[in-house]
Design a protein around this motif. Structure first.
Motif, PDB file in Angstrom:
ATOM      1  N   GLY A   1      12.418  20.639 -34.892  1.00 35.47           N
ATOM      2  CA  GLY A   1      12.077  21.630 -33.660  1.00 35.47           C
ATOM      3  C   GLY A   1      12.322  21.450 -32.352  1.00 35.47           C
ATOM      4  N   MET A   2      11.889  20.202 -32.101  1.00 35.56           N
ATOM      5  CA  MET A   2      12.251  19.536 -30.704  1.00 35.56           C
ATOM      6  C   MET A   2      13.664  19.494 -30.441  1.00 35.56           C
ATOM      7  SD  MET A   2      10.986  18.398 -27.931  1.00 35.56           S
ATOM      8  CE  MET A   2      10.786  16.973 -26.863  1.00 35.56           C
ATOM      9  N   GLY A   3      14.413  18.857 -31.488  1.00 34.59           N
ATOM     10  CA  GLY A   3      15.811  18.613 -31.540  1.00 34.59           C
ATOM     11  C   GLY A   3      16.564  20.170 -31.184  1.00 34.59           C
ATOM     12  N   ALA A   4      16.067  21.344 -31.912  1.00 36.55           N
ATOM     13  CA  ALA A   4      16.832  22.491 -31.604  1.00 36.55           C
ATOM     14  C   ALA A   4      16.461  22.721 -30.285  1.00 36.55           C
ATOM     15  CB  ALA A   4      16.013  23.308 -32.651  1.00 36.55           C
ATOM     16  N   ALA A   5      15.200  22.732 -29.813  1.00 37.14           N
ATOM     17  CA  ALA A   5      14.843  23.038 -28.439  1.00 37.14           C
ATOM     18  C   ALA A   5      15.900  22.116 -27.352  1.00 37.14           C
ATOM     19  CB  ALA A   5      13.378  22.766 -28.180  1.00 37.14           C
ATOM     20  N   VAL A   6      15.864  21.030 -27.783  1.00 43.72           N
ATOM     21  CA  VAL A   6      16.929  19.959 -26.836  1.00 43.72           C
ATOM     22  C   VAL A   6      18.316  20.742 -26.638  1.00 43.72           C
ATOM     23  CG1 VAL A   6      17.834  17.789 -26.481  1.00 43.72           C
ATOM     24  CG2 VAL A   6      15.471  18.316 -26.775  1.00 43.72           C
TER      25      VAL A   6
ATOM     26  N   MET B   1       8.297  29.624 -23.148  1.00 46.34           N
ATOM     27  CA  MET B   1       7.896  30.922 -23.506  1.00 46.34           C
ATOM     28  C   MET B   1       8.318  31.654 -24.707  1.00 46.34           C
ATOM     29  SD  MET B   1       7.951  32.616 -19.677  1.00 46.34           S
ATOM     30  CE  MET B   1       9.616  33.096 -19.534  1.00 46.34           C
ATOM     31  N   VAL B   2       9.799  31.513 -25.047  1.00 49.28           N
ATOM     32  CA  VAL B   2      10.152  31.874 -26.143  1.00 49.28           C
ATOM     33  C   VAL B   2       9.628  31.252 -27.382  1.00 49.28           C
ATOM     34  CG1 VAL B   2      12.376  31.865 -27.571  1.00 49.28           C
ATOM     35  CG2 VAL B   2      12.393  32.557 -25.197  1.00 49.28           C
ATOM     36  N   LEU B   3       9.380  29.774 -27.433  1.00 47.38           N
ATOM     37  CA  LEU B   3       8.743  29.286 -28.618  1.00 47.38           C
ATOM     38  C   LEU B   3       7.284  29.961 -28.888  1.00 47.38           C
ATOM     39  CD1 LEU B   3       9.801  25.588 -28.612  1.00 47.38           C
ATOM     40  CD2 LEU B   3      10.506  27.469 -30.197  1.00 47.38           C
TER      41      LEU B   3
ATOM     42  N   PRO C   1       4.867  29.956 -32.686  1.00 42.17           N
ATOM     43  CA  PRO C   1       3.640  29.577 -32.013  1.00 42.17           C
ATOM     44  C   PRO C   1       3.010  28.461 -32.758  1.00 42.17           C
ATOM     45  CG  PRO C   1       3.103  31.771 -33.168  1.00 42.17           C
ATOM     46  CD  PRO C   1       4.501  31.413 -32.954  1.00 42.17           C
ATOM     47  N   SER C   2       3.471  28.277 -34.082  1.00 46.69           N
ATOM     48  CA  SER C   2       3.104  26.994 -34.915  1.00 46.69           C
ATOM     49  C   SER C   2       3.866  25.766 -34.360  1.00 46.69           C
ATOM     50  CB  SER C   2       3.207  27.059 -36.228  1.00 46.69           C
ATOM     51  OG  SER C   2       4.325  27.234 -36.576  1.00 46.69           O
ATOM     52  N   LEU C   3       5.325  25.971 -34.135  1.00 43.58           N
ATOM     53  CA  LEU C   3       6.078  25.030 -33.511  1.00 43.58           C
ATOM     54  C   LEU C   3       5.753  24.493 -31.982  1.00 43.58           C
ATOM     55  CD1 LEU C   3       8.533  23.027 -33.948  1.00 43.58           C
ATOM     56  CD2 LEU C   3       9.910  24.868 -33.003  1.00 43.58           C
ATOM     57  N   TYR C   4       5.428  25.702 -31.244  1.00 41.63           N
ATOM     58  CA  TYR C   4       4.875  25.595 -29.854  1.00 41.63           C
ATOM     59  C   TYR C   4       3.837  24.550 -29.811  1.00 41.63           C
ATOM     60  CZ  TYR C   4       2.937  26.306 -25.265  1.00 41.63           C
ATOM     61  OH  TYR C   4       2.480  26.638 -24.061  1.00 41.63           O
TER      62      TYR C   4
END
Length: 193
Positions: free
Chosen positions: A39-44, A89-91, A96-99
């Motif tokens: 999830g972090m990698g996808a956000a990056v 904001m999107v996450l 919400p669980s990944l956030y």
């Protein structure tokens, strides 16, 4: 061929985490579980790719024509901060669980030096908008690749009999060092292409 070289070079050969040591905070902090690391990698990936495009447009069409290239670092930081707020904001709405799992590390993308490093490297290499996006995507894909591998290794080492002295951060740093050595092997790919 140039696009393939940039992708392989930024993702594997000059991996931002393992060869340039950029983005170590989220790499070490979020790599406990594969799901949160992915999830972090996808956000990056999203932030770096979009930031590469936006900063290239701003640099080439605003800063250069107005002879204000000395403002590049400040402008790039503002763009990155705005993009991270958007991702946050999107996450929060969609996942919400990944956030919650990413916690404090999501806002840390703003200060992740890998994001700013890619934007500045793109300017330094005189990439246009398209090559900046390719470079940003390759770099962020390399970050995703490295953080997911690290998370997988950390999940496996949880169940191993590790000496007490090496538990926690020491074994993680040793693992990161061994991964960096392994990624050095990708350097020979440049000669093949």
């Amino acid at each position: 061929m140039n696009i393939i070289l940039i992708l392989i070079g930024t993702a594997l050969i000059n991996n931002c985490v393992l060869s340039q040591f950029l983005g170590l905070c989220p790499f070490l902090g979020v790599s406990r579980k594969v799901e949160t690391a992915a999830g972090m990698g996808a956000a990056v990936v999203f932030v770096i790719t979009i930031a590469s495009a936006v900063t290239a447009v701003i640099y080439n069409y605003l800063l250069i024509p107005f002879d204000a290239s000395y403002l590049q670092t400040i402008v790039f930081i503002l763009v990155i901060a705005a993009l991270v707020q958007f991702v946050e904001m999107v996450l929060k709405k969609i996942m919400p669980s990944l956030y919650k799992a990413l916690g404090v590390y999501l806002p840390l993308i703003t200060t992740n030096c890998a994001v700013l490093g890619v934007a500045l490297t793109n300017v330094q290499n005189d990439y246009g908008i398209f090559l900046s996006v390719v470079s940003g995507f390759g770099t962020s894909a390399g970050f995703l690749f490295a953080i997911v591998i690290m998370a997988g290794i950390r999940e496996q080492t949880e169940h191993n009999d590790i000496p007490e002295v090496l538990k926690g951060s020491p074994i993680v740093l040793i693992t990161a060092g061994l991964m960096a050595i392994a990624f050095c092997g990708f350097g020979s790919l440049a000669g093949l292409l």
